[in-house]
Design a protein around this motif. Structure first.
Motif, PDB file in Angstrom:
ATOM      1  N   ILE A  95       0.881  -1.165   0.000  1.00 43.51           N
ATOM      2  CA  ILE A  95       0.000   0.000   0.000  1.00 43.51           C
ATOM      3  C   ILE A  95       0.920   1.217   0.000  1.00 43.51           C
ATOM      4  CG2 ILE A  95      -1.781   1.300   1.208  1.00 43.51           C
ATOM      5  CD1 ILE A  95      -2.555  -1.360   2.611  1.00 43.51           C
ATOM      6  N   GLN A  96       0.766   2.062  -1.000  1.00 43.79           N
ATOM      7  CA  GLN A  96       1.547   3.293  -1.092  1.00 43.79           C
ATOM      8  C   GLN A  96       0.625   4.451  -0.729  1.00 43.79           C
ATOM      9  OE1 GLN A  96       2.698   3.331  -5.221  1.00 43.79           O
ATOM     10  NE2 GLN A  96       4.322   1.843  -4.899  1.00 43.79           N
ATOM     11  N   ILE A  97       1.010   5.203   0.284  1.00 47.47           N
ATOM     12  CA  ILE A  97       0.239   6.392   0.663  1.00 47.47           C
ATOM     13  C   ILE A  97       1.121   7.608   0.370  1.00 47.47           C
ATOM     14  CG2 ILE A  97      -1.006   7.599   2.491  1.00 47.47           C
ATOM     15  CD1 ILE A  97      -1.221   4.873   3.960  1.00 47.47           C
ATOM     16  N   PRO A  98       0.850   8.315  -0.720  1.00 42.02           N
ATOM     17  CA  PRO A  98       1.663   9.493  -1.054  1.00 42.02           C
ATOM     18  C   PRO A  98       1.420  10.629  -0.052  1.00 42.02           C
ATOM     19  CG  PRO A  98       0.375   8.727  -2.942  1.00 42.02           C
ATOM     20  CD  PRO A  98      -0.146   8.024  -1.739  1.00 42.02           C
ATOM     21  N   LEU A  99       2.480  11.107   0.551  1.00 39.08           N
ATOM     22  CA  LEU A  99       2.394  12.208   1.520  1.00 39.08           C
ATOM     23  C   LEU A  99       2.692  13.544   0.858  1.00 39.08           C
ATOM     24  CD1 LEU A  99       4.355  10.449   4.405  1.00 39.08           C
ATOM     25  CD2 LEU A  99       1.863  10.541   4.082  1.00 39.08           C
ATOM     26  N   ILE A 100       3.755  13.582   0.061  1.00 39.03           N
ATOM     27  CA  ILE A 100       4.126  14.790  -0.690  1.00 39.03           C
ATOM     28  C   ILE A 100       4.486  14.369  -2.107  1.00 39.03           C
ATOM     29  CG2 ILE A 100       5.786  16.672  -0.943  1.00 39.03           C
ATOM     30  CD1 ILE A 100       6.054  16.719   2.099  1.00 39.03           C
ATOM     31  N   ILE A 101       3.757  14.882  -3.060  1.00 32.95           N
ATOM     32  CA  ILE A 101       4.021  14.662  -4.487  1.00 32.95           C
ATOM     33  C   ILE A 101       4.147  16.046  -5.113  1.00 32.95           C
ATOM     34  CG2 ILE A 101       3.174  13.686  -6.653  1.00 32.95           C
ATOM     35  CD1 ILE A 101       3.893  11.574  -4.521  1.00 32.95           C
ATOM     36  N   PRO A 102       5.373  16.484  -5.421  1.00 33.89           N
ATOM     37  CA  PRO A 102       5.568  17.853  -5.887  1.00 33.89           C
ATOM     38  C   PRO A 102       4.940  18.152  -7.251  1.00 33.89           C
ATOM     39  CG  PRO A 102       7.638  16.655  -5.926  1.00 33.89           C
ATOM     40  CD  PRO A 102       6.631  15.770  -5.276  1.00 33.89           C
ATOM     41  N   ASP A 103       4.835  17.151  -8.102  1.00 39.01           N
ATOM     42  CA  ASP A 103       4.277  17.363  -9.445  1.00 39.01           C
ATOM     43  C   ASP A 103       3.819  16.002  -9.969  1.00 39.01           C
ATOM     44  OD1 ASP A 103       3.782  17.715 -12.183  1.00 39.01           O
ATOM     45  OD2 ASP A 103       5.443  19.130 -12.428  1.00 39.01           O
ATOM     46  N   ASN A 104       2.496  15.781  -9.988  1.00 34.31           N
ATOM     47  CA  ASN A 104       2.032  14.432 -10.362  1.00 34.31           C
ATOM     48  C   ASN A 104       2.198  14.124 -11.848  1.00 34.31           C
ATOM     49  OD1 ASN A 104      -0.141  15.846 -11.353  1.00 34.31           O
ATOM     50  ND2 ASN A 104      -1.639  14.935  -9.980  1.00 34.31           N
ATOM     51  N   LYS A 105       2.658  15.071 -12.629  1.00 32.86           N
ATOM     52  CA  LYS A 105       3.004  14.771 -14.027  1.00 32.86           C
ATOM     53  C   LYS A 105       4.442  14.275 -14.132  1.00 32.86           C
ATOM     54  CE  LYS A 105      -0.329  17.916 -15.897  1.00 32.86           C
ATOM     55  NZ  LYS A 105      -0.611  19.299 -16.007  1.00 32.86           N
ATOM     56  N   LYS A 106       5.234  14.547 -13.095  1.00 32.54           N
ATOM     57  CA  LYS A 106       6.647  14.175 -13.117  1.00 32.54           C
ATOM     58  C   LYS A 106       6.999  13.102 -12.073  1.00 32.54           C
ATOM     59  CE  LYS A 106       8.343  18.585 -14.846  1.00 32.54           C
ATOM     60  NZ  LYS A 106       9.283  19.677 -14.603  1.00 32.54           N
ATOM     61  N   CYS A 107       6.021  12.669 -11.300  1.00 32.49           N
ATOM     62  CA  CYS A 107       6.240  11.676 -10.238  1.00 32.49           C
ATOM     63  C   CYS A 107       5.290  10.508 -10.474  1.00 32.49           C
ATOM     64  CB  CYS A 107       5.972  12.284  -8.868  1.00 32.49           C
ATOM     65  SG  CYS A 107       7.031  13.697  -8.478  1.00 32.49           S
ATOM     66  N   TYR A 108       5.853   9.361 -10.814  1.00 34.37           N
ATOM     67  CA  TYR A 108       4.994   8.230 -11.176  1.00 34.37           C
ATOM     68  C   TYR A 108       5.756   6.917 -11.082  1.00 34.37           C
ATOM     69  CZ  TYR A 108       7.446   8.940 -15.607  1.00 34.37           C
ATOM     70  OH  TYR A 108       8.406   9.098 -16.563  1.00 34.37           O
ATOM     71  N   MET A 109       4.988   5.834 -11.151  1.00 39.14           N
ATOM     72  CA  MET A 109       5.542   4.486 -11.195  1.00 39.14           C
ATOM     73  C   MET A 109       5.040   3.845 -12.478  1.00 39.14           C
ATOM     74  SD  MET A 109       5.543   1.542  -8.282  1.00 39.14           S
ATOM     75  CE  MET A 109       3.892   0.920  -8.385  1.00 39.14           C
ATOM     76  N   GLU A 110       5.912   3.104 -13.136  1.00 42.13           N
ATOM     77  CA  GLU A 110       5.557   2.474 -14.401  1.00 42.13           C
ATOM     78  C   GLU A 110       5.786   0.965 -14.304  1.00 42.13           C
ATOM     79  OE1 GLU A 110       6.037   4.876 -18.218  1.00 42.13           O
ATOM     80  OE2 GLU A 110       7.715   3.464 -18.259  1.00 42.13           O
TER      81      GLU A 110
END
Length: 162
Positions: free
Chosen positions: A97-112
């Motif tokens: 389970i991944q709980i994102p706390l701080i994501i500065p830019d969801n277009k540049k922060c991802y898992m593939e």
């Protein structure tokens, strides 16, 4: 079962804590930058929980037998985790389970996911369940700021309400 209410409580707690960090013990060539963690629960030969960082209600959640591992993780800007499967380190098979706390830019922060090319785009406070043990994936923080997560490894058959 891990409920959405429980996940929301974990998010509310973790986003406001300053965790003591150490460099994650990662294998060579796993990442282009150091990853920093604060371990909260480990289940291997015995159970180790860092209760001193937790409220009583968070401790009750974390000590659940379905939760095998809990960790706060920080990925500096520009971090790339190369394609990998997470190791088989517990007695039980698991999912994360991944709980994102701080994501500065969801277009540049991802898992593939390597097998399908599918992407998980993170949003703060919106948990995702991922089978990181069985499928090859890689992670990108292409922003110039850190991204932060609370990760819970739970037994594979644990129901999770998103």
């Amino acid at each position: 079962m891990i409920t959405r209410k429980t996940l929301n409580e974990l998010y509310s707690w973790a986003k406001d804590i300053t965790f003591p960090l150490k460099k994650a013990p990662t294998s060579t060539h796993y990442s282009n930058k150091d990853v920093y963690i604060c371990g909260l629960k480990f289940v291997r030969k015995n159970i180790n929980i860092r209760k001193n960082l937790m409220t009583d209600s968070i401790y009750k959640i974390i000590k659940d037998d379905d939760i095998l591992y809990a960790v706060y993780s920080k990925f500096e800007g520009g971090t790339i985790l190369k394609p990998h499967k997470d190791p088989d380190v517990y007695i039980d098979k698991y999912k994360r389970i991944q709980i994102p706390l701080i994501i500065p830019d969801n277009k540049k922060c991802y898992m593939e996911w390597t097998n399908s090319g599918a992407r998980i785009i993170w949003e703060e406070g919106q948990p995702q369940v991922c089978d990181v043990m069985h499928y090859i994936h890689h992670v990108f923080n292409e922003s110039d700021k850190p991204m932060e997560f609370l990760f819970l490894d739970v037994k594979l058959d644990t129901e999770v309400e998103l």
